[in-house]
Write an enzyme that holds these catalytic residues in place. Sequence first.
Site, short mmCIF file in Angstrom:
data_model
loop_
_atom_site.label_atom_id
_atom_site.label_comp_id
_atom_site.label_asym_id
_atom_site.label_seq_id
_atom_site.Cartn_x
_atom_site.Cartn_y
_atom_site.Cartn_z
N ARG A 147 0.95 -1.17 -0.12
CA ARG A 147 0.05 0.05 0.02
C ARG A 147 0.83 1.01 0.02
NH1 ARG A 147 -3.74 2.21 5.21
NH2 ARG A 147 -1.63 3.37 5.47
N TYR A 159 -3.51 11.63 6.29
CA TYR A 159 -3.84 10.18 6.55
C TYR A 159 -2.68 9.45 6.27
CZ TYR A 159 -4.36 5.37 6.89
OH TYR A 159 -4.28 3.92 6.88
N ASP A 213 -5.36 3.66 0.04
CA ASP A 213 -6.54 3.89 1.09
C ASP A 213 -6.82 5.59 0.78
OD1 ASP A 213 -7.11 3.20 4.27
OD2 ASP A 213 -8.24 4.02 3.10
N HIS A 215 -9.47 6.65 2.26
CA HIS A 215 -9.79 6.89 3.92
C HIS A 215 -11.03 7.81 3.72
CE1 HIS A 215 -8.77 6.97 8.19
NE2 HIS A 215 -7.99 5.83 7.84
N GLU A 239 -8.98 1.95 -1.75
CA GLU A 239 -9.98 1.45 -0.51
C GLU A 239 -10.63 2.74 0.11
OE1 GLU A 239 -7.27 0.14 2.69
OE2 GLU A 239 -8.73 0.59 4.09
N GLU A 265 -13.57 -1.74 6.75
CA GLU A 265 -12.89 -1.82 8.30
C GLU A 265 -13.71 -0.99 9.10
OE1 GLU A 265 -9.25 0.51 7.13
OE2 GLU A 265 -9.71 1.82 8.46
N ARG A 286 -13.55 -5.51 3.80
CA ARG A 286 -12.73 -5.28 5.00
C ARG A 286 -12.73 -5.67 6.48
NH1 ARG A 286 -7.75 -4.04 5.06
NH2 ARG A 286 -7.68 -1.70 5.78
N ASP A 319 -3.54 -0.60 15.35
CA ASP A 319 -4.42 -0.58 16.41
C ASP A 319 -5.58 -1.58 16.79
OD1 ASP A 319 -5.28 1.35 14.02
OD2 ASP A 319 -7.22 0.65 14.76
N GLU A 342 -4.06 -7.35 5.63
CA GLU A 342 -3.44 -6.10 6.00
C GLU A 342 -2.27 -6.32 7.13
OE1 GLU A 342 -5.47 -2.58 6.97
OE2 GLU A 342 -3.75 -1.38 7.11
N TRP A 406 -12.20 12.08 8.12
CA TRP A 406 -10.72 11.83 8.28
C TRP A 406 -10.17 10.52 7.72
CZ3 TRP A 406 -7.92 8.12 11.04
CH2 TRP A 406 -6.60 8.01 11.02
#
Length: 406
Positions: A147, A159, A213, A215, A239, A265, A286, A319, A342, A406
């Site tokens: 990525r 990001y 991504d 985002h 993504e 996600e 995801r 995270d 990922e 974000w």
Amino acid sequence: MKITAARVIVCSPGRNFVTLKIETDQGVTGIGDATLNGRELSVVSYLEDHVIPCLMGRDPQQIEDIWQYLYKGAYWRRGPVTMSAIAAVDTALWDIKAKMANMPLYQLLGGRSRTGVMVYGHANGRDTAETVDEVLRHKEEGYLAIRAQSGVPGLNKVYGVSGHHGASRMYEPADGNLPSEHDWSTEKYLRHTPGLFEAVREAVGPDVHLLHDVHHRLTPIEAGQLGKALEPVRMFWMEDPTPAENQDAFQWIRHHTTTPIAVGEIFNSIWDCKTLIEKQLIDYIRTTVVHAGGITHLRRIADLASLYQVRTGCHGATDLSPVCMGAALHFDTWVPNFGVQEFMPHSEEMLSVFPHDYRFERGMMYCGESPGHGVDIDEKLAAKYPYQRAYLPVNRLQHDGTLWNW
Ligand code: CS2
Ligand code: MG
């Protein structure tokens, strides 16, 4: 067999993690990840104040009944806090069941479907040149999928990009006692990104899978524009091109581009993605073990996706704790419609708290063969890292300060 105790372990070895540990009268224990980045203590309370009292005395072998009890019994169904709490219980119970069966979790799910799990790494740079360097570094390490995220000329913080070169692996967005503020300009981003990927593809060659991504930051028509501009690069996926509350909106992206789309996600149930999958508006889903109700629910999402040729691409940022990564790798080893996993490596400090038997080798990851999901928690060491409140950033349009995605 009975559940005799359960407790939540909160620790912060470089970032906050929430882990649920369940104990049984047979001496077998299991653990599950319950980390919800930026809202961790909500899940702690949901587990400690509302879920754990209901688990005492239950048979831990009844994974499905306990899942249904916690999902339907709450009355207030779904949502990231609820489903992360249910996920932690579910993952811990699958861990226990696999240990009782004396087999690695993937065997219990249906056995091995592949020799290993293809992962994608994170290459980030402050500008195109640094990003190309990072992509080439990952290619050197054997990654088959990479990525790429880069700074955008004229924007201060975006990001996925850490503040300095070579630190891409430890990009940790949750920081500070209050959310930090990033700035955004879609125009500057759309001017920059196609050229970034032309340079990356030129440098890395045709064989490496390239991912990006977005985002959640574009409108559907802007996402169609970006996807079309990236077609010559032949992306593995674009993504989160646009916020996905309105699942039908993705049809406007599909009308304009064949660049594959990945989303999910931040989804926490099959209902969040049912339309996207059934109308084949996406190519990869995801959803993860920790945020989508655990192994039990993630299997249902994967099975629905398989009917429509949608493949899995589980979220795996730092995270999500090593407990989630361990469980995900067993899921990935079994799931027939696997796409990619990922892999954002945790730091040594983080991994020291979570002894594990999974491993990375030349772009692939391999779960272990020990009974269960193969991850444990060193509670004494965890206690040395007390919780520190941290928030994900917020994003504002650069020209007028409008609050953005974000
Ligand atoms: C990102 C994540 O890994 C990804 O695809 O979207 O880094 C995401 O920003 C974090 O997991 C949020 O906590
Ligand atoms: Mg993402």
